[in-house]
Design a protein around this motif. Structure first.
Motif, mmCIF file in Angstrom:
data_model
loop_
_atom_site.group_PDB
_atom_site.id
_atom_site.type_symbol
_atom_site.label_atom_id
_atom_site.label_comp_id
_atom_site.label_asym_id
_atom_site.label_seq_id
_atom_site.Cartn_x
_atom_site.Cartn_y
_atom_site.Cartn_z
ATOM 1 N N ASP A 1 0.989 -1.208 -0.080
ATOM 2 C CA ASP A 1 0.097 -0.119 -0.115
ATOM 3 C C ASP A 1 0.912 1.234 0.040
ATOM 4 N N SER B 1 1.276 4.212 -2.849
ATOM 5 C CA SER B 1 0.993 5.643 -2.756
ATOM 6 C C SER B 1 2.181 6.413 -3.192
ATOM 7 N N ALA C 1 7.643 7.165 1.937
ATOM 8 C CA ALA C 1 6.402 6.660 2.156
ATOM 9 C C ALA C 1 5.949 5.635 3.186
ATOM 10 N N ALA D 1 4.001 6.095 6.750
ATOM 11 C CA ALA D 1 3.077 5.095 7.016
ATOM 12 C C ALA D 1 3.066 4.496 8.043
#
Length: 417
Positions: free
Chosen positions: A323, A327, A395, A399
């Motif tokens: 995920d 992104s 990223a 996260a």
């Protein structure tokens, strides 16, 4: 990322490479540790906590390999290999090709008293047999010495030969040309003289820890400082250090978004069978281990066209990683089986979700094949590779820093492939 960011990332990468190969216990490693303390403090806004790591420093004082007819051959003693007697050892060379378990078994009766020769393999691959596994098989079979052939013409190869306290052999890397000259035909048994003199001493290295706390546990962002003699250790691990600095700097600029704290860890003596991170993890209390949501370990994140997360058997982190990569718009490969090839392994052994980000996994044509050789220089790294690794790592780190507690609990789910 902006041009300024790319410039600073590249400038810091070059400064790290300027320190040299960073073999632990050398002025090169000491200079790099001092540099990373300064750069880490600038990136995080906090001074480094310096943690001493006791280890046995090793140095090859002299080495030679003399082949048939008195021909002198190139060689690179393997880190922490054993010494020969003062006059060297004279023995036949037995070529076992790749050095598979089957090859050792098939030639078990021929190995005692001989010098085993095997091939170096791409370190970042699903089916790699680590050199220490091959050395251990050679020891168990009664070999007198060990030679490992470099990955490309003109290349000798380095790498560690043993873990602390384990038996080892006189061992060295040689080039493919030397291997061909020694064993020009199948079944050749050339007689050579291998001489390696080493010295050891009790020493101390330094781990650097930069803590930016928050309310609920932390994420550990790690990269290792030390490297090897032959070149600049640019891929392994100048790339990881430079990217970690950039990612920490960018994450701290978004600190108001965090749900948990950040610890940036620059480990030392990683090439000594992961000694620095082993020392760090062993010193953690049960509560401290439980408070670490994830270890993001950056090691050799340039030198290839693709990035892969080695997820150490923690199936629960894989959807999260995909995920985060989505992104960032950057493809990410996954390799789940546990590999003990960088500092993430010590976290994983302690039950802490951990992964290693690496470039060029499974790509035999990638510059990552130059790791542990004289070609591991900054010229093997494309600047865009550093930027891509930094974007993906940012990223993932953001996260992880902002994920709710129920999400991080799932990361501890381990599952074998």
């Amino acid at each position: 990322m902006t041009d300024r960011t790319d410039s600073q990332l590249l400038d810091e990468f070059n400064a790290i490479c300027d320190c040299g190969g960073r073999l632990s216990g050398t002025p090169s490693e000491e200079a790099a540790t001092a540099l990373m303390a300064r750069l880490g403090a600038a990136a995080t806004g906090v001074e480094a906590a310096r943690k001493a790591v006791p280890y046995t420093a090793w140095r090859a004082d002299a080495a030679s390999l003399v082949g048939p007819g008195g021909r002198s051959c190139d060689l690179q003693p393997l880190l922490r290999c054993g010494a020969t007697p003062a006059g060297g050892i004279e023995a036949e060379v037995l070529d076992l090709g790749r050095g598979t378990p089957e090859a050792f078994e098939a030639h078990a009766g021929e190995i005692p008293g001989r010098i085993v020769m095997v091939r170096h393999e791409l370190m970042f691959s699903a089916d790699t047999i680590h050199r220490r596994v091959k050395i251990q098989r050679a020891i168990e079979a009664g070999a007198a010495g060990f030679l490992i052939v470099g990955p490309a013409p003109g290349m000798t190869v380095s790498g560690s030969a043993s873990v602390a306290g384990a038996p080892t052999l006189p061992a060295a890397g040689i080039s493919p040309e030397t291997a061909a000259a020694l064993c020009p035909t199948a079944g050749a048994r050339p007689r050579v003289r291998l001489t390696i003199a080493v010295s050891e001493r009790a020493s101390t290295a330094t781990n650097l820890l930069f803590d930016v706390p928050a309310d609920d546990g932390c994420v550990v962002l790690s990269a290792h400082i030390d490297g090897h003699d032959p070149a600049e250790s640019a891929i392994d691990n100048g790339s990881g250090l430079a990217v970690a600095l950039e990612v920490a700097r960018r994450a701290i600029a978004r600190r108001s978004e965090w749900a948990r704290g950040l610890r940036v860890a620059f480990f030392n003596v990683e090439e000594w069978a992961l000694t620095g991170s082993e020392h760090y993890v062993a010193a953690l209390s049960d509560a401290e281990r439980a408070a670490i949501a994830l270890n993001v370990n950056l090691d050799s994140v340039a030198g290839g066209a693709s990035l892969t997360a080695l997820t150490s058997g923690f199936a629960g982190i894989e959807p999260f990683l995909l995920d985060a990569a989505g992104s960032a718009g950057i493809p990410l490969g996954l390799h789940r089986p546990f590999q003990s090839n960088s500092d993430h392994a010590n976290f994983a052994r302690a039950g802490i979700p951990a992964f290693r980000l690496v470039a060029g996994f499974g790509d035999t044509g990638a510059a990552a094949r130059y790791v542990l050789t004289a070609r591991d220089t900054r010229s093997a790294v494309q600047p865009g590779e550093l930027t891509r690794a930094a974007r993906l790592s940012e990223a993932i780190l953001m996260a992880a820093l902002t994920a709710p507690a129920d999400a991080t609990a799932a990361w501890r789910r381990a599952e074998t492939a």
